[in-house]
Design an enzyme around this catalytic site. Structure first.
Site, mmCIF file in Angstrom:
data_model
loop_
_atom_site.group_PDB
_atom_site.id
_atom_site.type_symbol
_atom_site.label_atom_id
_atom_site.label_comp_id
_atom_site.label_asym_id
_atom_site.label_seq_id
_atom_site.Cartn_x
_atom_site.Cartn_y
_atom_site.Cartn_z
ATOM 1 N N ASP A 129 10.503 -10.045 4.098
ATOM 2 C CA ASP A 129 10.693 -9.057 3.036
ATOM 3 C C ASP A 129 11.723 -8.019 3.459
ATOM 4 O OD1 ASP A 129 10.446 -7.705 0.688
ATOM 5 O OD2 ASP A 129 8.527 -6.770 1.164
ATOM 6 N N GLY A 163 0.823 -1.200 0.000
ATOM 7 C CA GLY A 163 0.000 0.000 0.000
ATOM 8 C C GLY A 163 0.852 1.242 0.000
#
Ligand SMILES: *[C@@H]1O[C@H](CO)[C@@H](O)[C@H](O)[C@H]1NC(C)=O
Ligand SMILES: *[C@@H]1O[C@H](CO)[C@@H](O)[C@H](O)[C@H]1NC(C)=O
Ligand SMILES: *[C@@H]1O[C@H](CO)[C@@H](O)[C@H](O)[C@H]1NC(C)=O
Ligand SMILES: *[C@@H]1O[C@H](CO)[C@@H](O)[C@H](O)[C@H]1NC(C)=O
Ligand SMILES: *[C@@H]1O[C@H](CO)[C@@H](O)[C@H](O)[C@H]1NC(C)=O
Length: 942
Positions: free
Chosen positions: A783, A669
């Site tokens: 990540d 996002g």
């Protein structure tokens, strides 16, 4: 009549010695005069005053001409360049091997030469084409020199050649197809060169070949099917090349084959069932390829096989199911056949994807010596699968799903040196009999569910023991002190209680002591001070108290999470001086009285605490929380915010998410900087509208857990709010933005000097170590990249988005649906589905190198993963050129970090270090200059 003829012959020989070979002798003496070592004692006999044919070392004549010259290993230091080949036209045999000859020569004049042996010298340059003129040659040995350039195609003219040995040079180019004309060839050794290109299919013409060794080159393409015609071949070594595609079924025609080595290539597809036709085969090495499918039952025909190594492939299927069926069908049965004849010694199938239980018949393999089943998905009851193996030296069953108990049969494998059953589901206690295996050097039973005591009998063992991560209770047996050859004692993560036995001080060669995460209490025995060889000590998370031994290893040890250790070490209270002890003792009577009554109760309480401590040992967050409470930062958590009000405030402050407030975009996002009167600056991540919150309850629980995590190197998650159109994660605002943006900025990257960069690397390591090690269950980031590392006002690292990958993909325990950032994702994720902490370790390695270099290393990462040494030339390639070259001390630290980072890039996840280890190593380095650094000589000058 007879004596007369004899005399005549002798006269003839003498005559030719004194006259005909003078020219040859002179030529050899001229060559000898060029040697760098004139004092060579072996060649002292080379003098004109004695006959060359009769008295010279290594010289043999025929008809008065020098016919054979054999000065192998004679200590000659000279050049081949000066060798008088043209003056010695009758030479048939030349052996100059194992000297220190350099240079090369046009050798084409020796038309009669049968043998030319120049191996093991220092000959450089390329192989002369004129060698192709020596058409009588049978043996050509040029191996173990420094020859470079291509193999001349003219060698194909040597029709009489039996044995061609060019191995162990630096030859390049491809293998000439003309070698296929050498039809008399029996031995072809081209290994350990830099040869590239295809293996010529013409080599299939070499029908008399018995030994073909092309390994350790850069040969590519597929194995030619024509090689199947080599029916005399006994040895075929093609390993350590870049061969790809399928193993040709035609290999099954090589009926004489005894050794087949195809390992360490990129061969794919199934193992051909025709390999089962190679009934003479003794050794079959197919490991480290990309082979898939099942292990063919036909391998059961290989009755002479003693060494079968199939590890590190993608083999699937159950060994037992296929072989079990075979037995029913009265076909060959791998284990039965291989084992009944008592030949199979080495059986390694480690690191594949094999499943199912181990066939019972394996218990009959009494010839087993080296056995590796580790790193598969084998199941079944361990105690039923294996038998007694009198010859067994090494067995590794780690990283499978075996259950059941350890059989006492292992104690009957009298030659066993190393037994590894780590990371399975085995339970029960350790059979005492294992203590009877006198030669056992390694025992790794870590990460199982073993209980009970560590047997006293282990005092009979002499070396390495890893019993960590089990549930051993009770005390550490003092008998362990008798294992005097022990280097590593790792009993971490058990339920051990009681004192550390002072007998451990007898472990004079101990290097690594890890007793962390147990319930050990009392003082650390001061006797351990004498263990001068100790390097790495970890005693954290016990209930230890009192002074630490005065020994560097203890001073540098990990000691956190104990009850009351003291000493003159950073992070510990100084020990109370005797005077203050005196004070305690001179308390008033009233005090004493209360103490007396309270003490027994306290004792019970202490015991209870220990007990509870042991029970809850794994729940490390408890301790973390305590630490946080002490920090008293007063962070907000989700429960303290009125979600509705917050949501409205955010909407107002961002003018309904106007682009001008957006400070970043990521996979999940966009991020907005929001200033709220109540909270100051915050960062709000607005999740993509595609984000579907399918498990609202578990989602909230995860978020709640994440908001509970406070660490100085982790960006705080304050909370989450959701309305129909927006899902928002509310984070602490971190001032300087992402590391990626700073590194890519010419000005800011220079502000980020070496020390700041080292600290950032440390910070990321601490954050990851904390989430992996101190959280239960561990939280994997998934990540890690320079975009997810933010920098605070002091350029300290703050890792963002911890746990996000998981909560946003709650159903995925795999990485394929995970948005790991390209270039940071660990290689195993390409083929395994498991996300482990080791994925983060890999990304950490990539990131550390990026921080040192100032940019992502790209493809170079794979090169580094395989490099063992970082020399200074290498180093400057790895440093950010925008910064000044580091001074020595900082350089050492950077080299250390680079090495550590490279170890994170290892292809096998389990070979990588843990974040705990890394952060421990990093924390022990100090990059700042020593404060009181003075130069005594300068002082004197003043
Ligand atoms: C022979 O000479 C070399 C130097 O040319 C010298 O290093 C070596 O020690 C000598 N060896 C003997 C046995 O004298
Ligand atoms: C060559 O000389 C070495 C050393 O004297 C000897 O061991 C070897 O047998 C000789 N080789 C031949 C083929 O005569
Ligand atoms: C192979 O070897 C045999 C005997 O060892 C010999 O007769 C034959 O000529 C050789 N060459 C070929 C091409 O078969
Ligand atoms: C190995 O072979 C596979 C195909 O089977 C190919 O995709 C891959 O690039 C090859 N790897 C190397 C290092 O050659
Ligand atoms: C078995 O493996 C060991 C260790 O790798 C090796 O030393 C030994 O030679 C092998 N045995 C056979 C029969 O190949």
């Amino acid at each position: 009549m007879v004596p007369k003829i004899f005399c005549f012959l002798q006269f003839f020989t003498l005559f030719t010695v004194t006259f005909a070979s003078t020219e040859e002798a002179t030529a050899l003496l001229k060559w000898k005069a060029t040697f760098q070592n004139q004092n060579n004692s072996l060649l002292a006999s080379w003098r004109l005053s004695v006959g060359a044919c009769t008295d010279w070392y290594g010289v043999i004549c025929f008809n008065g001409q020098i016919n054979r010259l054999n000065i192998t290993n004679a200590g000659v230091i000279g050049t081949l360049h000066d060798f008088p080949f043209s003056s010695l036209p009758f030479l048939e045999y030349v052996d100059l091997s194992m000297n220190q000859l350099s240079g090369i020569n046009e050798l084409g004049s020796l038309k009669n030469l049968n043998d030319l042996k120049l191996s093991s010298n220092q000959i450089s340059g390329s192989i002369p084409m004129t060698l192709g003129d020596l058409t009588e040659l049978k043996f050509l040995y040029l191996h173990s020199n420094q020859l470079s350039g291509p193999i001349p195609s003219e060698l194909g003219n040597l029709k009489n050649l039996n044995d061609l040995e060019l191995c162990d040079n630096q030859l390049t180019g491809s293998i000439p197809i003309t070698l296929g004309d050498l039809t008399e060839l029996k031995i072809l050794w081209l290994y350990s060169n830099q040869l590239s290109g295809l293996i010529p299919r013409e080599l299939g013409n070499l029908k008399n070949l018995t030994d073909m060794e092309l390994f350790q080159n850069k040969l590519s393409g597929s194995i030619p099917i024509s090689l199947g015609d080599l029916t005399e071949l006994k040895i075929l070594y093609l390993h350590s090349n870049q061969l790809s595609s399928l193993i040709p079924v035609e290999i099954g025609k090589m009926k004489s084959l005894e050794v087949l080595a195809l390992q360490s290539n990129n061969l794919s597809g199934p193992i051909p069932i025709t390999l089962g036709d190679l009934t003479e085969l003794e050794s079959l090495h197919l490991y480290s390829n990309q082979l898939s499918g099942p292990i063919p039952r036909e391998l059961g025909n290989l009755k002479n096989l003693s060494d079968l190594e199939l590890q590190e492939n993608q083999l699937t299927g159950p060994i037992p199911a296929s072989f079990g069926n075979l037995r029913k069908l009265q076909f060959c049965h791998l284990p039965d056949h291989l084992c009944q004849d008592g030949k199979l010694e080495n059986f390694t199938v480690a690191s594949n994807k094999l499943t199912g239980p181990i066939p019972r018949s394996l218990s009959k393999c009494s010839s087993f010596k080296w056995v590796r089943f580790n790193n598969n998905s084998f199941t079944g009851n361990l105690s039923e699968a294996f038998g007694i193996y009198p010859e067994l030296l090494f067995i590794d069953l780690s990283d499978n799903d075996f259950h059941g108990e350890l059989s006492s049969n292992w104690g009957k494998c009298k030659k066993l040196i190393d037994l590894r059953v780590a990371r399975n589901n085995i339970s029960g206690s350790i059979p005492l009999e294992i203590g009877n295996v006198k030669g056992l050097l390694g025992l790794d039973l870590s990460l199982n569910h073993l209980i009970g005591q560590i047997p006293k009998e282990f005092g009979k063992l002499t070396s390495l023991l890893n019993l960590s991560n089990n549930k051993f209770g009770q005390k550490i047996p003092k008998e362990i002190g008798r294992i005097t050859q022990l280097n590593v004692l790792d009993l971490s993560y058990n339920l051990l209680v009681g004192d550390i036995p002072p007998q451990l001080a007898n472990l004079k060669v101990l290097v690594n002591l890890n007793l962390s995460h147990n319930g050990l209490f009392g003082r650390i025995p001061q006797e351990l001070e004498s263990l001068t060889g100790l390097q790495d000590v970890t005693l954290s998370y016990n209930e230890l108290e009192g002074p630490i031994p005065n020994n560097m290893a203890f001073i540098n040890a990990s000691l956190e999470g104990n009850k009351g250790l003291c000493g003159n070490v950073a992070g510990l209270q100084p020990c109370e001086r005797p005077s203050s002890m005196v004070k305690k003792h001179s308390m008033t009577k009233g005090c004493k009285l209360t103490l007396i009554t309270i003490l027994p109760a306290m004792g019970a309480l202490v015991l209870l605490c220990v007990f509870i401590g042991v029970l809850f040992m794994c729940n490390k967050r408890r301790r973390v929380r305590e630490v946080e409470r002490r920090d008293g930062d007063g962070w907000l958590s989700i429960s303290m915010l009125d979600g509705k009000e917050l949501y409205r405030d955010i909407l107002n402050a961002t003018e309904e998410f106007d682009a001008k407030f957006c400070i970043g975009r990521g996979g999940h996002g966009s991020v907005y900087k929001v200033n709220l009167p109540s909270l100051g600056n915050i960062a709000v991540k607005r999740l993509h509208s595609s984000f579907q919150n399918t498990h609202p309850k578990s989602f909230i629980n995860e978020v709640r857990a994440l908001t509970g995590i406070k660490h100085r190197n982790i960006v705080n998650l304050y909370g989450y709010c959701s309305k129909a159109q927006h899902s928002l994660l509310v984070y602490e605002y971190v001032e300087r933005g992402s590391l990626a943006s700073i590194l890519s900025n010419e000005v800011e990257s220079k502000i980020l000097d070496w020390l700041k960069r080292v600290n950032i690397i440390k910070g990321v390591a601490y954050a990851l170590s904390y989430m992996h090690q101190d959280c239960s269950p561990p939280i994997v980031h998934r990540d890690i990249s320079s975009s997810n590392v933010l920098l605070g006002s002091e350029y300290e690292a703050r890792v963002a988005d911890f746990g996000l990958a998981k909560i946003l993909n709650p159903d995925s325990s795999n990485c394929t649906t995970l948005a790991g950032t390209y270039g940071y994702v660990a290689p195993e994720l390409a083929y395994t589905m498991k996300v482990t902490q080791m994925c983060d370790v890999y990304s950490f390695g990539v990131l550390s190198l990026e921080i040192v270099k100032g940019k992502h290393l790209g493809e170079y990462i794979t090169v580094l993963a395989n490099s063992l040494t970082i020399d200074s030339e290498h180093l400057s390639d790895l440093l950010d050129e925008r910064l000044p070259y580091p001074e020595d001390r900082v350089k050492d630290i950077l080299v250390f970090i680079i090495k550590l980072a490279c170890s994170c890039l290892l292809e096998t996840p389990k070979s990588r270090p843990t974040m705990h280890f890394i952060s421990h190593k990093l924390s022990s380095m100090d990059a700042r200059p020593p404060i009181h650094q003075r130069n005594p000589y300068v002082m004197r000058a003043i």
